[in-house]
Design a protein around this motif. Structure first.
Motif, PDB file in Angstrom:
ATOM      1  N   GLN A  82       0.828  -1.215   0.000  1.00  0.00           N
ATOM      2  CA  GLN A  82       0.000   0.000   0.000  1.00  0.00           C
ATOM      3  C   GLN A  82       0.862   1.264   0.000  1.00  0.00           C
ATOM      4  O   GLN A  82       0.473   2.285  -0.563  1.00  0.00           O
ATOM      5  N   GLU A  83       2.029   1.180   0.631  1.00  0.00           N
ATOM      6  CA  GLU A  83       2.947   2.318   0.696  1.00  0.00           C
ATOM      7  C   GLU A  83       3.805   2.455  -0.566  1.00  0.00           C
ATOM      8  O   GLU A  83       4.607   3.378  -0.676  1.00  0.00           O
ATOM      9  N   GLY A  84       3.636   1.530  -1.504  1.00  0.00           N
ATOM     10  CA  GLY A  84       4.433   1.587  -2.725  1.00  0.00           C
ATOM     11  C   GLY A  84       5.798   0.953  -2.592  1.00  0.00           C
ATOM     12  O   GLY A  84       6.701   1.252  -3.383  1.00  0.00           O
ATOM     13  N   LYS A  85       5.966   0.054  -1.615  1.00  0.00           N
ATOM     14  CA  LYS A  85       7.251  -0.605  -1.385  1.00  0.00           C
ATOM     15  C   LYS A  85       7.269  -1.988  -2.035  1.00  0.00           C
ATOM     16  O   LYS A  85       6.227  -2.634  -2.196  1.00  0.00           O
ATOM     17  N   ASP A  86       8.458  -2.447  -2.376  1.00  0.00           N
ATOM     18  CA  ASP A  86       8.676  -3.830  -2.793  1.00  0.00           C
ATOM     19  C   ASP A  86       9.214  -4.622  -1.607  1.00  0.00           C
ATOM     20  O   ASP A  86       9.751  -4.046  -0.651  1.00  0.00           O
ATOM     21  N   ILE A  87       9.111  -5.948  -1.680  1.00  0.00           N
ATOM     22  CA  ILE A  87       9.454  -6.805  -0.541  1.00  0.00           C
ATOM     23  C   ILE A  87      10.412  -7.901  -0.965  1.00  0.00           C
ATOM     24  O   ILE A  87      10.224  -8.544  -2.012  1.00  0.00           O
ATOM     25  N   ALA A 106      -1.135 -16.120  -1.125  1.00  0.00           N
ATOM     26  CA  ALA A 106      -1.257 -14.735  -0.665  1.00  0.00           C
ATOM     27  C   ALA A 106      -0.625 -13.771  -1.663  1.00  0.00           C
ATOM     28  O   ALA A 106      -1.203 -12.715  -1.986  1.00  0.00           O
ATOM     29  N   ILE A 107       0.544 -14.112  -2.157  1.00  0.00           N
ATOM     30  CA  ILE A 107       1.245 -13.225  -3.086  1.00  0.00           C
ATOM     31  C   ILE A 107       0.470 -13.095  -4.397  1.00  0.00           C
ATOM     32  O   ILE A 107       0.381 -12.003  -4.975  1.00  0.00           O
ATOM     33  N   ASN A 108      -0.118 -14.189  -4.867  1.00  0.00           N
ATOM     34  CA  ASN A 108      -0.914 -14.117  -6.093  1.00  0.00           C
ATOM     35  C   ASN A 108      -2.098 -13.173  -5.919  1.00  0.00           C
ATOM     36  O   ASN A 108      -2.429 -12.399  -6.830  1.00  0.00           O
ATOM     37  N   MET A 109      -2.736 -13.222  -4.750  1.00  0.00           N
ATOM     38  CA  MET A 109      -3.862 -12.316  -4.480  1.00  0.00           C
ATOM     39  C   MET A 109      -3.383 -10.867  -4.399  1.00  0.00           C
ATOM     40  O   MET A 109      -4.030  -9.952  -4.918  1.00  0.00           O
ATOM     41  N   LEU A 110      -2.239 -10.657  -3.766  1.00  0.00           N
ATOM     42  CA  LEU A 110      -1.727  -9.299  -3.626  1.00  0.00           C
ATOM     43  C   LEU A 110      -1.279  -8.711  -4.962  1.00  0.00           C
ATOM     44  O   LEU A 110      -1.446  -7.514  -5.209  1.00  0.00           O
ATOM     45  N   LYS A 111      -0.733  -9.549  -5.832  1.00  0.00           N
ATOM     46  CA  LYS A 111      -0.272  -9.051  -7.126  1.00  0.00           C
ATOM     47  C   LYS A 111      -1.442  -8.606  -7.998  1.00  0.00           C
ATOM     48  O   LYS A 111      -1.297  -7.687  -8.818  1.00  0.00           O
ATOM     49  N   GLU A 112      -2.583  -9.269  -7.840  1.00  0.00           N
ATOM     50  CA  GLU A 112      -3.765  -8.827  -8.580  1.00  0.00           C
ATOM     51  C   GLU A 112      -4.209  -7.444  -8.109  1.00  0.00           C
ATOM     52  O   GLU A 112      -4.677  -6.622  -8.901  1.00  0.00           O
ATOM     53  N   LYS A 113      -4.028  -7.193  -6.830  1.00  0.00           N
ATOM     54  CA  LYS A 113      -4.464  -5.926  -6.242  1.00  0.00           C
ATOM     55  C   LYS A 113      -3.422  -4.827  -6.422  1.00  0.00           C
ATOM     56  O   LYS A 113      -3.759  -3.641  -6.538  1.00  0.00           O
ATOM     57  N   TYR A 114      -2.130  -5.229  -6.432  1.00  0.00           N
ATOM     58  CA  TYR A 114      -1.038  -4.259  -6.537  1.00  0.00           C
ATOM     59  C   TYR A 114      -0.093  -4.702  -7.671  1.00  0.00           C
ATOM     60  O   TYR A 114       1.041  -5.152  -7.423  1.00  0.00           O
TER      61      TYR A 114
END
Length: 295
Positions: A82-87, A106-114
């Motif tokens: 959300q802050e625009g950071k990579d991990i 979890a990462i697959n879901m997050l990549k769809e959102k971000y």
């Protein structure tokens, strides 16, 4: 340091919150269940009484370990996306847990959102002190400003390959209960006084590779592995870990200093609870710079 890159590590790497903060890592807590209560080290329980924990194991109260849900992983990672950071998540061996299936979901879901955000996973192919040794090296690279791609490229050649870990356990019943060791391992350590020697191979799997009579002889055997595999040990960080065995730990440290000198960059850490459930109490091990992981 790489300003846009956030580091993560997990408690199975024997990294405590104060060490994580110093090295620049955000900490993922790997849980265990005891007496029907799920415990997230350093989250639901802020302070871990290591001696009390291993005393419970000594009395036969053996907790169960479990992986994380996709939702739990999302709770760790999403605020930074959300802050625009990579991990970059530097984690314990994927060969030792099924929890990374949930992480991938979890990462697959997050990549769809971000879709603009990047997630990198660096498998240490290790656990406990060996994983921690790699965390230190990755932290140095991150503080130098290396990108995630650069860190991973270097780690695949140096930190992941040029370190080794050897330990002895007092009794393999804890490992046998968890099914973490196989083959010859399943029959070792049942004879009174026999101490199995544990190692971690190139793939991140653990096994009992030798059996020694008596604790002192087991410590001497660990020193032999250091001598055979070690590469310029005195000029690299050494990590000694133990599962509530301070006297044995001091013995091993004394042997190491006698062999390699007093002025070593040597760190001592307790084996974290979720790894300690499998190892049991009175385990001592050492991670060090080596020519390769195994003989």
């Amino acid at each position: 340091m790489a300003q846009n890159l956030i580091l993560f590590a997990d408690t199975d790497c024997d990294i405590r919150p104060e060490v994580a903060e110093k090295l620049g890592y955000h900490l993922i807590s790997m849980p265990y269940t005891i007496d029907g209560q799920e415990v997230f080290p350093y989250e639901s329980v802020k302070e871990i009484d290591i001696h009390a924990f291993y005393d419970r194991l000594r009395t036969g109260n053996i907790p169960k370990t479990s992986g994380l849900s996709p939702e739990k992983y999302i709770s760790y990672f999403e605020p930074f996306f959300q802050e625009g950071k990579d991990i970059l998540y530097v984690h314990f061996s994927s060969k030792l847990s099924g929890t990374f299936n949930a992480m991938n979901l979890a990462i697959n879901m997050l990549k769809e959102k971000y879709p603009q955000r990047n997630f990198y996973a660096l498998d240490t192919k290790a656990i406990t002190g060996l994983a921690l040794l790699i965390l230190y090296k990755v932290s140095d690279l991150w503080k130098e400003g290396k990108s995630a791609e650069e860190i991973i490229a270097i780690a695949q050649d140096d930190p992941l390959k040029h370190n080794a870990f050897y330990a002895f356990v007092d009794n393999l019943k804890y490992f046998k209960a968890s099914g973490r060791l196989s083959g010859l391992s399943a029959t070792m350590g049942d004879v009174l006084g026999i101490k199995p020697i544990i190692s971690i191979d190139d793939e991140g799997k653990m096994d009992a590779i030798d059996k020694i009579l008596g604790r002192l002889n087991a410590l001497k055997k660990i020193m032999l592995y250091m001598e055979k595999l070690g590469d310029d040990i005195s000029h690299h960080k050494i990590i000694v870990v133990h599962s509530d065995a301070p006297k044995l730990c001091d013995q091993l440290i004394g042997m190491i200093k006698k062999k390699y000198g007093e002025n070593l960059d040597l760190i001592v850490e307790p084996v974290n609870p979720t790894a300690g459930i499998h190892a049991g109490p009175n385990c001592v091990g050492v991670a060090f710079h080596a020519k390769k992981r195994c003989l």
